[in-house]
Design a protein around this motif. Structure first.
Motif, PDB file in Angstrom:
ATOM      1  N   SER A 252      48.453 -10.819  22.759  1.00  0.00           N
ATOM      2  CA  SER A 252      47.928 -11.004  21.402  1.00  0.00           C
ATOM      3  C   SER A 252      46.519 -10.447  21.224  1.00  0.00           C
ATOM      4  CB  SER A 252      47.962 -12.486  21.006  1.00  0.00           C
ATOM      5  OG  SER A 252      49.275 -12.962  21.038  1.00  0.00           O
ATOM      6  N   VAL A 253      46.269  -9.299  21.815  1.00  0.00           N
ATOM      7  CA  VAL A 253      44.991  -8.608  21.624  1.00  0.00           C
ATOM      8  C   VAL A 253      45.100  -7.831  20.315  1.00  0.00           C
ATOM      9  CG1 VAL A 253      43.466  -6.810  22.521  1.00  0.00           C
ATOM     10  CG2 VAL A 253      44.552  -8.435  24.078  1.00  0.00           C
ATOM     11  N   ILE A 254      44.148  -8.056  19.425  1.00  0.00           N
ATOM     12  CA  ILE A 254      44.205  -7.387  18.126  1.00  0.00           C
ATOM     13  C   ILE A 254      42.872  -6.734  17.812  1.00  0.00           C
ATOM     14  CG2 ILE A 254      45.972  -8.886  17.132  1.00  0.00           C
ATOM     15  CD1 ILE A 254      43.672 -10.372  15.707  1.00  0.00           C
ATOM     16  N   VAL A 255      42.928  -5.782  16.924  1.00  0.00           N
ATOM     17  CA  VAL A 255      41.723  -5.200  16.344  1.00  0.00           C
ATOM     18  C   VAL A 255      41.842  -5.372  14.833  1.00  0.00           C
ATOM     19  CG1 VAL A 255      41.300  -3.542  18.184  1.00  0.00           C
ATOM     20  CG2 VAL A 255      42.712  -2.878  16.279  1.00  0.00           C
ATOM     21  N   THR A 256      40.717  -5.552  14.192  1.00  0.00           N
ATOM     22  CA  THR A 256      40.733  -5.783  12.750  1.00  0.00           C
ATOM     23  C   THR A 256      40.774  -4.456  11.997  1.00  0.00           C
ATOM     24  OG1 THR A 256      38.328  -5.756  12.542  1.00  0.00           O
ATOM     25  CG2 THR A 256      39.372  -7.892  13.044  1.00  0.00           C
ATOM     26  N   GLU A 257      41.200  -4.536  10.746  1.00  0.00           N
ATOM     27  CA  GLU A 257      41.225  -3.344   9.896  1.00  0.00           C
ATOM     28  C   GLU A 257      39.820  -2.802   9.673  1.00  0.00           C
ATOM     29  OE1 GLU A 257      43.807  -1.472   8.764  1.00  0.00           O
ATOM     30  OE2 GLU A 257      44.952  -2.794  10.097  1.00  0.00           O
ATOM     31  N   ILE A 258      38.840  -3.695   9.633  1.00  0.00           N
ATOM     32  CA  ILE A 258      37.450  -3.269   9.447  1.00  0.00           C
ATOM     33  C   ILE A 258      37.009  -2.409  10.630  1.00  0.00           C
ATOM     34  CG2 ILE A 258      35.056  -4.100   9.331  1.00  0.00           C
ATOM     35  CD1 ILE A 258      36.179  -6.548   7.795  1.00  0.00           C
ATOM     36  N   GLU A 259      37.358  -2.827  11.857  1.00  0.00           N
ATOM     37  CA  GLU A 259      37.019  -2.043  13.048  1.00  0.00           C
ATOM     38  C   GLU A 259      37.690  -0.676  13.016  1.00  0.00           C
ATOM     39  OE1 GLU A 259      36.601  -4.909  16.823  1.00  0.00           O
ATOM     40  OE2 GLU A 259      38.448  -5.256  15.664  1.00  0.00           O
ATOM     41  N   VAL A 260      38.954  -0.673  12.623  1.00  0.00           N
ATOM     42  CA  VAL A 260      39.697   0.583  12.552  1.00  0.00           C
ATOM     43  C   VAL A 260      39.056   1.513  11.533  1.00  0.00           C
ATOM     44  CG1 VAL A 260      41.917   1.643  11.951  1.00  0.00           C
ATOM     45  CG2 VAL A 260      41.871  -0.446  13.326  1.00  0.00           C
ATOM     46  N   GLU A 261      38.737   1.004  10.359  1.00  0.00           N
ATOM     47  CA  GLU A 261      38.159   1.834   9.302  1.00  0.00           C
ATOM     48  C   GLU A 261      36.777   2.350   9.689  1.00  0.00           C
ATOM     49  OE1 GLU A 261      39.670   3.105   6.568  1.00  0.00           O
ATOM     50  OE2 GLU A 261      41.459   2.135   7.380  1.00  0.00           O
ATOM     51  N   GLN A 262      35.964   1.515  10.331  1.00  0.00           N
ATOM     52  CA  GLN A 262      34.638   1.960  10.760  1.00  0.00           C
ATOM     53  C   GLN A 262      34.751   3.088  11.776  1.00  0.00           C
ATOM     54  OE1 GLN A 262      32.853  -1.681  12.158  1.00  0.00           O
ATOM     55  NE2 GLN A 262      31.954  -2.155  10.166  1.00  0.00           N
ATOM     56  N   ASN A 263      35.626   2.909  12.754  1.00  0.00           N
ATOM     57  CA  ASN A 263      35.816   3.925  13.773  1.00  0.00           C
ATOM     58  C   ASN A 263      36.413   5.195  13.167  1.00  0.00           C
ATOM     59  OD1 ASN A 263      37.081   5.351  16.153  1.00  0.00           O
ATOM     60  ND2 ASN A 263      36.055   3.660  17.190  1.00  0.00           N
TER      61      ASN A 263
ATOM     62  N   ASN B 170      36.039   6.272  10.076  1.00  0.00           N
ATOM     63  CA  ASN B 170      34.993   6.957   9.316  1.00  0.00           C
ATOM     64  C   ASN B 170      34.054   7.729  10.231  1.00  0.00           C
ATOM     65  OD1 ASN B 170      36.000   6.073   6.856  1.00  0.00           O
ATOM     66  ND2 ASN B 170      34.735   4.239   6.844  1.00  0.00           N
ATOM     67  N   GLN B 171      33.716   7.146  11.378  1.00  0.00           N
ATOM     68  CA  GLN B 171      32.856   7.838  12.341  1.00  0.00           C
ATOM     69  C   GLN B 171      33.529   9.109  12.853  1.00  0.00           C
ATOM     70  OE1 GLN B 171      32.134   4.892  15.352  1.00  0.00           O
ATOM     71  NE2 GLN B 171      30.476   3.906  14.205  1.00  0.00           N
ATOM     72  N   ARG B 172      34.802   9.010  13.154  1.00  0.00           N
ATOM     73  CA  ARG B 172      35.526  10.181  13.672  1.00  0.00           C
ATOM     74  C   ARG B 172      35.673  11.264  12.622  1.00  0.00           C
ATOM     75  NH1 ARG B 172      39.815   8.216  18.176  1.00  0.00           N
ATOM     76  NH2 ARG B 172      38.484   6.588  19.022  1.00  0.00           N
ATOM     77  N   VAL B 173      35.947  10.858  11.399  1.00  0.00           N
ATOM     78  CA  VAL B 173      36.076  11.846  10.324  1.00  0.00           C
ATOM     79  C   VAL B 173      34.737  12.552  10.121  1.00  0.00           C
ATOM     80  CG1 VAL B 173      36.424  12.130   7.845  1.00  0.00           C
ATOM     81  CG2 VAL B 173      38.036  10.764   9.179  1.00  0.00           C
TER      82      VAL B 173
ATOM     83  N   ILE C 270      44.875  13.606   6.465  1.00  0.00           N
ATOM     84  CA  ILE C 270      44.195  13.731   7.752  1.00  0.00           C
ATOM     85  C   ILE C 270      43.795  12.347   8.261  1.00  0.00           C
ATOM     86  CG2 ILE C 270      42.124  14.615   8.912  1.00  0.00           C
ATOM     87  CD1 ILE C 270      42.306  17.034   6.931  1.00  0.00           C
ATOM     88  N   GLN C 271      43.208  11.529   7.376  1.00  0.00           N
ATOM     89  CA  GLN C 271      42.795  10.185   7.771  1.00  0.00           C
ATOM     90  C   GLN C 271      43.984   9.318   8.147  1.00  0.00           C
ATOM     91  OE1 GLN C 271      40.402   8.907   4.424  1.00  0.00           O
ATOM     92  NE2 GLN C 271      38.512   9.566   5.428  1.00  0.00           N
ATOM     93  N   ASP C 272      45.088   9.434   7.423  1.00  0.00           N
ATOM     94  CA  ASP C 272      46.283   8.647   7.746  1.00  0.00           C
ATOM     95  C   ASP C 272      46.814   8.994   9.133  1.00  0.00           C
ATOM     96  OD1 ASP C 272      46.173   7.284   5.364  1.00  0.00           O
ATOM     97  OD2 ASP C 272      47.713   8.504   4.370  1.00  0.00           O
ATOM     98  N   GLU C 273      46.763  10.287   9.485  1.00  0.00           N
ATOM     99  CA  GLU C 273      47.238  10.697  10.807  1.00  0.00           C
ATOM    100  C   GLU C 273      46.325  10.191  11.914  1.00  0.00           C
ATOM    101  OE1 GLU C 273      47.918  14.892  10.998  1.00  0.00           O
ATOM    102  OE2 GLU C 273      49.498  14.827   9.480  1.00  0.00           O
ATOM    103  N   ILE C 274      45.041  10.188  11.663  1.00  0.00           N
ATOM    104  CA  ILE C 274      44.081   9.755  12.671  1.00  0.00           C
ATOM    105  C   ILE C 274      44.078   8.235  12.815  1.00  0.00           C
ATOM    106  CG2 ILE C 274      41.628   9.723  13.302  1.00  0.00           C
ATOM    107  CD1 ILE C 274      41.348  12.383  11.811  1.00  0.00           C
ATOM    108  N   ARG C 275      44.336   7.513  11.719  1.00  0.00           N
ATOM    109  CA  ARG C 275      44.242   6.046  11.694  1.00  0.00           C
ATOM    110  C   ARG C 275      45.091   5.382  12.784  1.00  0.00           C
ATOM    111  NH1 ARG C 275      44.606   5.532   6.687  1.00  0.00           N
ATOM    112  NH2 ARG C 275      42.444   5.047   6.240  1.00  0.00           N
TER     113      ARG C 275
END
Length: 144
Positions: free
Chosen positions: A73-84, A86-89, A114-119
């Motif tokens: 049950s290791v999870i990451v939040t949507e906020i973490e995903v979006e922040q990361n 945005n940095q990559r983009v 592009i963002q959807d593929e990277i997400r």
């Protein structure tokens, strides 16, 4: 053993992609390996006859860690995903002089595509990092 995904349209029997490895319910596709190889080549790192084998091993290990993360049950939040994401983009955009139009032209896709593929990759990488941290949290390294 590789399985093939086949189109049932006009071009009957055309192979879309192949499953080259399966870990739990996670699959590594041939296109995943090819994308990882292209990314490796674009990074300017030296290649040899074992490069693709090493990349495949890395993809399989990542799938193992993601499967273990689901169990634990290791999870990451949507906020973490979006922040990361945005940095990559922003990092990718900097390679194109900060011009989104140049990036879209190069990939022949919109920024949203592009963002959807990277997400999905970002989410998986964050889960893998979190799982590696969980596994190694109680380890201590000594000179011996």
């Amino acid at each position: 053993m590789a399985l093939a995904l086949v189109v049932n349209a006009q071009d009957k029997g055309a192979v879309i992609d192949k499953i080259i490895a399966k870990v739990d319910d996670k699959m590594v596709l041939k296109s995943d390996l090819e994308a990882a190889y292209l990314q490796y080549l674009s990074s300017g790192q030296p290649t040899n006859s074992n490069t693709k084998c090493g990349l495949l091993e890395s993809l399989v290990v990542n799938k193992l860690l993601v499967a273990k993360a689901e169990i634990d049950s290791v999870i990451v939040t949507e906020i973490e995903v979006e922040q990361n994401l945005n940095q990559r983009v922003q990092m990718i955009l900097s390679r194109f002089g900060g011009d989104p139009a140049a990036l879209e032209s190069y990939y022949e896709k919109s920024m949203d595509q592009i963002q959807d593929e990277i997400r999905a990759d970002v989410r998986e990488q964050l889960i893998v990092q979190r799982m590696q941290g969980t596994i190694t949290a109680d380890l201590s390294v000594t000179p011996a």
